[in-house]
Enzyme design. Structure first.
Site, PDB file in Angstrom:
ATOM      1  CD  GLU A 146     -12.798   7.843 -12.837  1.00 37.93           C
ATOM      2  OE1 GLU A 146     -13.098   7.887 -11.588  1.00 37.93           O
ATOM      3  OE2 GLU A 146     -12.121   8.474 -13.453  1.00 37.93           O
ATOM      4  CB  CYS A 157     -11.198  11.144 -10.642  1.00 35.05           C
ATOM      5  SG  CYS A 157     -10.207  10.728 -12.040  1.00 35.05           S
TER       6      CYS A 157
END
Length: 489
Positions: A246, A280
């Site tokens: 990720e 994020c």
């Protein structure tokens, strides 16, 4: 200290590192600073535990109970863990408290899921044939976690890895290791065989790189920056190990003219400035339909400077410092670049004048207007308190701008038109899309990105399956001689 093979020990080279409070640069603790040798020792312990230890004979139900019990430990120690994480990361205590509730929920979810997939039966091609597809653990898993959400991101990896029957080596960020250390201390109360769960502290280029290239590791799960993700992919090629990555995002938050503007902009502040933008999925790109553009910029110009900075332990503070001096310098370099590229700096962009904040790694919440997709501050992930505003003239242009990035982690659309909301959500190339909301997630729903935001998924059923291999078992219950070759007697 590292936790390897069921015991606490110092680094092989006896090195240590100070863990720093980003609010005032005070030393919170001094921890072991591991290197390749420590990582190799932990991998060997995890390998033995998986290959020859009692963990392989532990039933799925028993694994589920252990994972659920770990979630209960987090819930029981939530106040302590939240305070540790706030001191180590700088985020507001209320955010850390919410994280602990989420973490307990993640462990409960995977504890309940552990024994729910017993495989599936395949229709038999002939009488006497049984054909089954089973799920088995991958093996030894290296779990490399980021500094912004240390325990939350660990839980997304550790819970499904253990529930599926793997052994693990966890590596928290060297910047924020303290809450992970405390969790492993709590884990010693559980009946985990030695070597099943190992913890190694240290820098990415030493410990993380060794996990990525080690032939004793079968899977690496990493959350962090894209350049490190590429390095892990290259290193993992050595033994063709599974990887789950990720790698962040540059996430569009789209506001159409018919949206409930006050609500949309209230959420836009949280989307962009939660944890000082060190998220994020941060909504760092605000795309606004041109009929409301000037109004939006004026609203933000008044609201952004009013965001209260402070210590994570101050209940009046709305957001805190950046994690380190190095990261602050990176964010400040992007702000200078935005000005040089011609974006209009509306507010922020400096270190705060308040003497009470002078010792911390603070940057004022920053707003850039009149941006376009050619600017690096629009294209590249800054990972700080910087919001850019772009305008669009049509639904098609909004989608094109939103998708015009190398990333594809998340995005949002704000509109009063239900049909438009569904069309735009369907058109966005992102792993998570919110409609008239921003930031919530649930453990049952998969999380991950398109394009260069990563590979694989965390959370949900797919997050469990990342830590498994599928095996087809074909059984002939009544084999008969085939007499295919003439040489057979």
């Amino acid at each position: 200290m590292h936790y390897i093979d069921g015991t606490w020990r110092g680094a092989a080279g006896a090195a240590t590192r100070a863990s720093i409070n980003p609010f005032d640069q005070s030393v919170l603790d001094t921890v072991a600073e591991g290197d390749r040798a420590d990582a190799q020792e932990a991998v060997a312990a995890a390998r033995r535990a998986f290959d020859t230890g009692p963990w392989r004979q532990t039933t799925a139900s028993a694994r589920g109970r252990l994972v659920t019990a770990l979630g209960q430990l987090v819930a029981e120690h939530a106040d302590e863990l939240a305070r540790i994480e706030t001191l180590d990361t700088g985020k507001p205590l209320r955010d850390s408290e919410q994280d602990m509730a989420d973490i307990a929920g993640v462990f409960r979810y995977y504890g309940e899921l552990a024994d729910k997939d017993a495989g599936r039966e395949i229709p038999a091609p002939a009488a006497g044939i049984t054909s089954r597809v089973l799920r088995e653990p991958v093996g030894v898993c290296g779990l490399i976690c980021p500094w912004n959400y240390p325990l939350l991101q660990l839980s997304w990896k550790l819970a499904p890895a253990l529930a599926a029957g793997n052994t693990v080596v966890a590596k928290p960020s060297e910047l924020t290791p303290l809450s992970t250390l405390r969790l492993f201390e709590l884990m010693t109360a559980l009946d985990l065989p030695p070597g099943v769960a190992n913890l190694v502290l240290g820098p990415g280029p030493q410990v993380g790189a060794e996990l990525a290239r080690s032939p004793g590791v079968d899977l690496v799960s990493f959350t962090g920056g894209i350049e490190t993700g590429r390095q892990i992919m290259r290193a993992a090629a050595g033994n063709v190990k599974k990887i789950a990555l990720e790698l962040g995002g540059k996430n569009p938050n789209i506001i159409f003219a018919d949206a409930a503007l006050d609500t949309a902009l209230d959420y836009a502040l949280t989307a962009a400035f939660l944890h000082s933008g060190q998220v994020c999925s941060a909504g760092a790109r605000l795309l606004v339909e041109e009929g409301r553009y000037d109004e939006v910029v004026a609203w933000l110009a008044a609201a952004v400077p009013a965001i209260r900075l402070g210590s994570g332990l101050d209940p009046e503070a709305e957001t805190g410092p950046l994690v380190s001096a190095e990261h602050r310098a990176k964010v400040e370099a992007y702000i200078r670049l935005g000005v040089e590229e011609g974006a209009r700096l509306v507010c922020g962009g400096r270190r705060p004048d308040d003497p009470a904040l002078a010792g911390g790694f603070f940057v004022e919440p920053t707003l850039f207007a009149d941006c376009d997709a050619s600017l690096r501050i629009v294209r590249e992930e800054i990972f700080g308190p910087v919001l850019t505003v772009e305008r669009f003239a049509s639904e098609d242009q909004a989608v094109a701008l939103a998708n015009g990035t190398d990333y594809g982690l998340a995005g949002a659309v704000w509109t009063g038109d239900a049909g438009r909301a569904q069309r735009v959500a369907g058109a966005l190339r992102a792993g998570t899309v919110w409609i008239n909301d921003y930031h919530p997630y649930v453990p049952h729903a998969e999380w991950g990105g398109y394009k260069q935001s990563g590979l694989g998924r965390e959370l949900g059923v797919a997050g469990f399956e990342e830590y498994t291999e599928t095996k087809h078992v074909y059984e002939n219950g009544a084999p008969r001689p085939q007499r295919v070759f003439a040489g057979r007697r």
